[in-house]
Design a protein around this motif. Structure first.
Motif, PDB file in Angstrom:
ATOM      1  N   LEU A   1     -18.511 -16.486   6.116  1.00  0.00           N
ATOM      2  CA  LEU A   1     -19.944 -16.191   5.777  1.00  0.00           C
ATOM      3  C   LEU A   1     -19.628 -15.072   4.290  1.00  0.00           C
ATOM      4  CD1 LEU A   1     -21.868 -15.632   9.064  1.00  0.00           C
ATOM      5  CD2 LEU A   1     -22.606 -17.282   7.059  1.00  0.00           C
ATOM      6  N   LEU A   2     -18.699 -14.275   4.681  1.00  0.00           N
ATOM      7  CA  LEU A   2     -18.124 -13.400   3.461  1.00  0.00           C
ATOM      8  C   LEU A   2     -17.762 -14.171   2.169  1.00  0.00           C
ATOM      9  CD1 LEU A   2     -16.216 -10.639   5.490  1.00  0.00           C
ATOM     10  CD2 LEU A   2     -18.313 -10.236   3.758  1.00  0.00           C
ATOM     11  N   ARG A   3     -17.062 -15.237   2.441  1.00  0.00           N
ATOM     12  CA  ARG A   3     -16.655 -15.974   1.459  1.00  0.00           C
ATOM     13  C   ARG A   3     -17.640 -16.826   0.883  1.00  0.00           C
ATOM     14  NH1 ARG A   3     -15.998 -21.211  -0.091  1.00  0.00           N
ATOM     15  NH2 ARG A   3     -16.917 -21.711   1.889  1.00  0.00           N
ATOM     16  N   TYR A   4     -18.271 -17.441   1.752  1.00  0.00           N
ATOM     17  CA  TYR A   4     -19.371 -18.473   1.371  1.00  0.00           C
ATOM     18  C   TYR A   4     -20.498 -17.841   0.390  1.00  0.00           C
ATOM     19  CZ  TYR A   4     -23.109 -22.500   1.970  1.00  0.00           C
ATOM     20  OH  TYR A   4     -23.813 -23.224   2.159  1.00  0.00           O
ATOM     21  N   LEU A   5     -21.072 -16.469   0.863  1.00  0.00           N
ATOM     22  CA  LEU A   5     -22.175 -16.016   0.249  1.00  0.00           C
ATOM     23  C   LEU A   5     -21.875 -14.964  -0.670  1.00  0.00           C
ATOM     24  CD1 LEU A   5     -24.159 -15.315   3.737  1.00  0.00           C
ATOM     25  CD2 LEU A   5     -24.308 -17.340   2.185  1.00  0.00           C
TER      26      LEU A   5
ATOM     27  N   ALA B   1     -18.321 -17.365  -7.804  1.00  0.00           N
ATOM     28  CA  ALA B   1     -17.543 -18.496  -8.391  1.00  0.00           C
ATOM     29  C   ALA B   1     -15.919 -18.288  -7.730  1.00  0.00           C
ATOM     30  CB  ALA B   1     -17.830 -18.538  -9.916  1.00  0.00           C
ATOM     31  N   ALA B   2     -15.380 -17.438  -7.724  1.00  0.00           N
ATOM     32  CA  ALA B   2     -13.829 -17.415  -7.393  1.00  0.00           C
ATOM     33  C   ALA B   2     -13.955 -17.918  -5.975  1.00  0.00           C
ATOM     34  CB  ALA B   2     -13.616 -16.017  -7.602  1.00  0.00           C
ATOM     35  N   ASN B   3     -14.956 -17.525  -5.195  1.00  0.00           N
ATOM     36  CA  ASN B   3     -14.513 -17.621  -3.654  1.00  0.00           C
ATOM     37  C   ASN B   3     -15.330 -19.262  -3.521  1.00  0.00           C
ATOM     38  OD1 ASN B   3     -13.783 -15.339  -2.495  1.00  0.00           O
ATOM     39  ND2 ASN B   3     -15.503 -14.466  -2.206  1.00  0.00           N
ATOM     40  N   HIS B   4     -15.833 -20.077  -4.476  1.00  0.00           N
ATOM     41  CA  HIS B   4     -16.064 -21.433  -4.273  1.00  0.00           C
ATOM     42  C   HIS B   4     -15.269 -22.063  -5.235  1.00  0.00           C
ATOM     43  CE1 HIS B   4     -19.955 -21.354  -1.899  1.00  0.00           C
ATOM     44  NE2 HIS B   4     -19.626 -20.048  -2.091  1.00  0.00           N
TER      45      HIS B   4
END
Length: 415
Positions: free
Chosen positions: A282-286, A319-322
């Protein structure tokens, strides 16, 4: 043949790919040119960095300065009433997020003992108790209710107020000012008034703590004779805002995301052992704390581009996490993913000081919420949920929820 996206004029902010994914223009840019020139609204020719590898390298390189008092730092969107930036901003004493080593190191080192993994683990049961009591109060209400108001906001605020020694009863004195200060497009004079209100309140608080210290983080700092009142105020300002704004919005937006992914929600409810990895995902996604700024102190090569000295560099953690170069199917929420390596807490010397506290609050909050409200659902259509696109920290303004049953407290005496 793939067409290279044109150089953006201003930061793309339209959440046109849904409430949880980056703006499409930013995703296209990241995939084609992860280190891209960007023309700012005031005409400055700066940079936008969106690729995971490039963002990670940038945040570890202190030549990309966090200071705002070296040269002009340009804003990538319009701010009502703000004149063109032509001069550096003065350094705010104590605000170590906008400092570089050694000044940053000096102040941060004073706080590391308060936020160690061991210290946070000792607080885990207490934080779970705070979450359970708030859920108990929510369960007494007649649905529908706003999950942000009744749960996502009070839990992190109660925790950080207790840790810092900020009276929770004073929240009316600083919450409205915090909201105004964090709004992107509020008029400059309103933002200045909100900041003045917050710092006036905190100056009075730390002055009283220096005179009669208690047992809390701000009192511990106030006992030191190598910190001025101005530095104490800046530290208090940073810890209070950073200590609850991000977690509040992770709990609110995270609940929205889980309700929109019912299969994963059911798995998580059935097996709470999945929660630690689910929180990381969730931290990454959001990535609610998305946009950060750096100032290039010299000509620097990054991702095959040369960023000129004096450039304002905008970083998008969302953007980096996606980035598909780092995560498979990055625009998909997958609670079974190993999301370690996400950049939601930053990277390098400015990596979030309170990240372990945030993790514990999220684990306790989501675990308690899913268990106590087994039939939780949105009370409005998903497209009617008001998103915080106008705020510096993303999330939901409100999350109307309803339920048909609740589960009892497991351990009413937990503290």
């Amino acid at each position: 043949m793939t067409r290279t996206p044109s150089v953006p004029h201003g930061l793309p902010m339209d959440r046109d790919a849904g409430p949880f994914n980056p703006p499409r223009a930013i995703s296209r840019l990241r995939d084609a040119r992860p280190v891209s020139p960007m023309v700012f609204p005031d005409g400055h020719e700066g940079w936008l960095v969106t690729g995971h590898s490039a963002v990670r390298r940038l945040m570890a390189d202190t030549r990309f300065s966090s200071r705002q008092n070296i040269g002009p730092l340009h804003i990538p969107y319009e701010v009502p009433g703000m004149p063109a930036v032509t001069e550096p901003s003065p350094q705010v004493p104590g605000l170590f997020i906008s400092m570089d080593p050694p000044d940053h190191t000096r102040l941060r080192r004073m706080l590391t003992g308060a936020f160690t993994v061991k210290r946070m683990k000792e607080l885990e049961e207490h934080i779970a108790g705070i979450a359970e009591r708030q859920l108990d109060e929510m369960a007494r209400l007649t649905p529908p209710v706003d999950l942000v108001k009744e749960f996502a906001l009070p839990v992190p605020l109660l925790v950080i107020c207790e840790l810092l020694g900020v009276p929770y009863a004073d929240r009316g004195s600083f919450q409205a000012d915090t909201a105004t200060f964090m709004e992107k497009d509020v008029a400059l004079e309103e933002k200045i008034a909100a900041y003045t209100g917050l710092t006036t309140y905190l100056t009075d608080l730390v002055t009283r703590k220096r005179a009669t210290p208690g047992e809390d983080i701000l009192s511990d700092l106030a006992r030191r004779d190598d910190l001025t009142i101005e530095e104490l105020t800046g530290i208090a300002f940073l810890l209070l805002l950073a200590g609850h704004e991000t977690t509040v919005n992770m709990l609110g937006l995270g609940t929205f995301a889980l309700l929109e992914h019912p299969d994963q929600l059911a798995e998580l409810r059935a097996d709470p052992g999945l929660m630690p990895d689910a929180v990381e995902e969730l931290l990454r996604y959001l990535s609610v704390a998305d946009i950060f700024f750096r100032y290039a102190t010299e000509d620097i090569e990054l991702g095959g581009e040369t960023i000129g000295k004096g450039s304002t560099v905008v970083v998008s953690l969302l953007a980096a996490n996606h980035d598909p170069q780092r995560f498979d199917n990055p625009d998909t929420l997958d609670i079974h993913r190993t999301a370690r390596g996400h950049l939601s807490f930053g990277h390098g010397v400015h990596q979030c000081l309170g990240q372990q506290l945030a993790r514990i609050e999220m684990r306790a909050g989501f675990t308690g919420l899913l268990r106590r409200f087994p039939a939780l659902e949105l009370a409005v259509p998903a497209d009617q949920v008001r998103l915080r696109t106008n705020m510096n920290i993303y999330g939901v303004h409100e999350l109307p929820v309803t339920w048909t049953e609740t589960a009892p407290l497991t351990s009413p005496g937990t503290t």
